[in-house]
Design a protein around this motif. Structure first.
Motif, short mmCIF file in Angstrom:
data_model
loop_
_atom_site.label_atom_id
_atom_site.label_comp_id
_atom_site.label_asym_id
_atom_site.label_seq_id
_atom_site.Cartn_x
_atom_site.Cartn_y
_atom_site.Cartn_z
N ARG A 294 -10.45 -3.19 -41.38
CA ARG A 294 -11.86 -3.31 -41.01
C ARG A 294 -12.06 -4.55 -40.15
N PRO A 295 -12.81 -4.42 -39.04
CA PRO A 295 -13.13 -5.59 -38.23
C PRO A 295 -14.17 -6.46 -38.92
N ALA A 296 -14.34 -7.68 -38.42
CA ALA A 296 -15.29 -8.61 -39.02
C ALA A 296 -16.29 -9.09 -37.97
N TRP A 339 -14.90 0.23 -33.25
CA TRP A 339 -14.59 -0.49 -34.48
C TRP A 339 -13.32 0.02 -35.17
N TYR A 340 -13.09 1.31 -35.12
CA TYR A 340 -11.89 1.83 -35.78
C TYR A 340 -10.64 1.21 -35.16
N GLU A 341 -10.54 1.22 -33.84
CA GLU A 341 -9.37 0.66 -33.17
C GLU A 341 -9.26 -0.84 -33.41
N MET A 342 -10.42 -1.51 -33.44
CA MET A 342 -10.40 -2.95 -33.71
C MET A 342 -9.91 -3.22 -35.14
N GLY A 343 -10.31 -2.38 -36.08
CA GLY A 343 -9.86 -2.53 -37.45
C GLY A 343 -8.35 -2.34 -37.57
N GLN A 344 -7.81 -1.39 -36.83
CA GLN A 344 -6.36 -1.19 -36.84
C GLN A 344 -5.65 -2.41 -36.26
N ALA A 345 -6.19 -2.99 -35.21
CA ALA A 345 -5.61 -4.21 -34.64
C ALA A 345 -5.72 -5.37 -35.63
N ALA A 346 -6.83 -5.43 -36.38
CA ALA A 346 -7.00 -6.47 -37.39
C ALA A 346 -5.95 -6.34 -38.48
N ALA A 347 -5.66 -5.10 -38.88
CA ALA A 347 -4.67 -4.87 -39.94
C ALA A 347 -3.29 -5.36 -39.52
N VAL A 348 -2.95 -5.18 -38.26
CA VAL A 348 -1.66 -5.67 -37.76
C VAL A 348 -1.67 -7.19 -37.68
#
Length: 370
Positions: A294-296, A339-348
């Motif tokens: 999840r992005p912040a 947001w979904y793609e940003m959340g995936q980048a956040a997870a990495v």
């Protein structure tokens, strides 16, 4: 048997995220055969973690405020005699002093230094607007410099402490706090996609966590007209005031979710983290949200900007003000379909910076001090 004493300097609440590192480290060391003593303030009711420590054969020494006249007289006599039941009766080989902020454990540092007990210090937060007066700054500087190791949870808080005390600390180190979601967590994106569901996961304490700034932003007509819900998860000393403020201003986008121990369940139904903090360490809620993909949307204070890359893994407000928070939330709104793609980048990104087992790393650092 090697004796280690953990001292929780916390005098403000029975438990909080700042207690997790010393607590889990105490359990781990007890499991490895160390003699572990823990000093905590006596709370009624006390946190369930205290019973877990005792079940693991840690000896818990509770600091009690004297209430009766004989107790007050005994306490005064002990102070005159320089006797501390925790340090003098248990004589640890190493004391680990855990501070909620970078200023509140100096009495314990002084007590250890006076008894020639080696000590390390954990600082969980620091604030730009809490500067010690000169006499305390001089004392703190000497006590920090005498520590075997000074642990901070963000580079920003380490730098701020060095500035506030006007010193160098070559023995300082940044460590990570343990988190409350599996390191390998992978969650699907919450459905439906609207209204957008944001979660503010923080104790209800506007002085530190800035929920009032969020209320100010959301009471404007622009945000009243948008499909957006923000749930406040957590408890704290200002819950009643915040509930009254929400009703007074009729901020219908705000909901109170209370304390939820299952953090993953929050992120199964929420799209992003909202964190309007005024000061911090490195928020557990931020690490956990990013691990859950999840992005912040957060203020750029303390260690937040060390994890969140603006416009890539989240959106940073440059300062904890209403205008700056509104600007960051507006940018987030305009890019809500990303947001979904940003959340995936956040997870990495978070897995590159935070170890899978922060307690194991910290315990090895403590053992190196013995």
């Amino acid at each position: 048997m090697v004796r280690i004493c953990f001292i929780a300097a916390n005098e403000y609440a029975p438990w909080g995220g700042s207690e997790e590192l010393w607590f889990r480290s105490a359990l781990r060391l007890a499991q490895q055969g160390f003699a572990v003593t823990v000093g905590v303030k006596a709370w009624k009711p006390e946190a369930s973690q205290i019973a877990a420590l005792e079940a693991a054969n840690c000896q818990v020494v509770r600091r009690r405020s004297p209430t009766t006249l004989p107790q007050r007289l005994l306490s005064r006599l002990q102070r005159w005699q320089g006797h501390d039941p925790l340090l003098d009766d248990h004589r640890p080989d190493l004391a680990v002093i855990s501070q909620g902020n970078n200023l509140d454990g100096w009495g314990w540092m002084e007590a250890c230094q006076g008894r020639q007990i080696p000590y390390g210090v954990i600082s969980q937060a620091a604030a730009e607007n809490f500067w010690p007066p000169d006499d305390l700054a001089v004392k703190l500087a000497a006590l920090y410099q005498a520590a075997r190791k000074c642990f901070f949870v963000s580079q920003a808080n380490l730098k701020l402490t060095l500035k506030q005390l006007a010193i160098d600390l070559p023995q300082a180190q940044v460590v990570a706090n343990p988190f409350n979601v599996p390191f390998t967590t992978q969650l699907p994106w919450p459905q439906p996609k609207e209204p957008l569901q944001l979660a503010c996961v923080a104790r209800l304490d506007p002085v530190a966590k800035g929920q009032d700034l969020l209320f100010e932003v959301l009471r404007t007509q622009k945000w009243r007209d948008r499909p957006l819900q923000i749930s406040l998860f957590g408890n704290g000393s200002n819950r009643q005031t915040l509930e009254q403020l929400q009703q007074l201003w009729q901020v219908d986008a705000i909901q109170f979710g209370g304390f939820v121990p299952d953090v993953v369940s929050i992120w199964k139904t929420h799209h992003a983290l909202m964190l309007p903090s005024r000061y911090e360490g490195l928020p557990l809620s931020l690490v956990e949200a990013m691990l859950c993909g999840r992005p912040a949307i957060a203020t750029d204070v303390a260690g937040i900007g060390e994890l969140v890359e603006d416009n890539r893994t989240g959106f940073l407000a440059v300062a904890p003000t209403v205008a700056c928070l509104d600007e960051a939330l507006e940018r987030a709104w305009q890019r809500r379909h990303d947001w979904y793609e940003m959340g995936q980048a956040a997870a990495v990104a978070v897995r590159r910076q935070i170890p899978a087992d922060p307690v194991a790393v910290f315990v090895e650092e403590l053992k190196s001090l013995l």
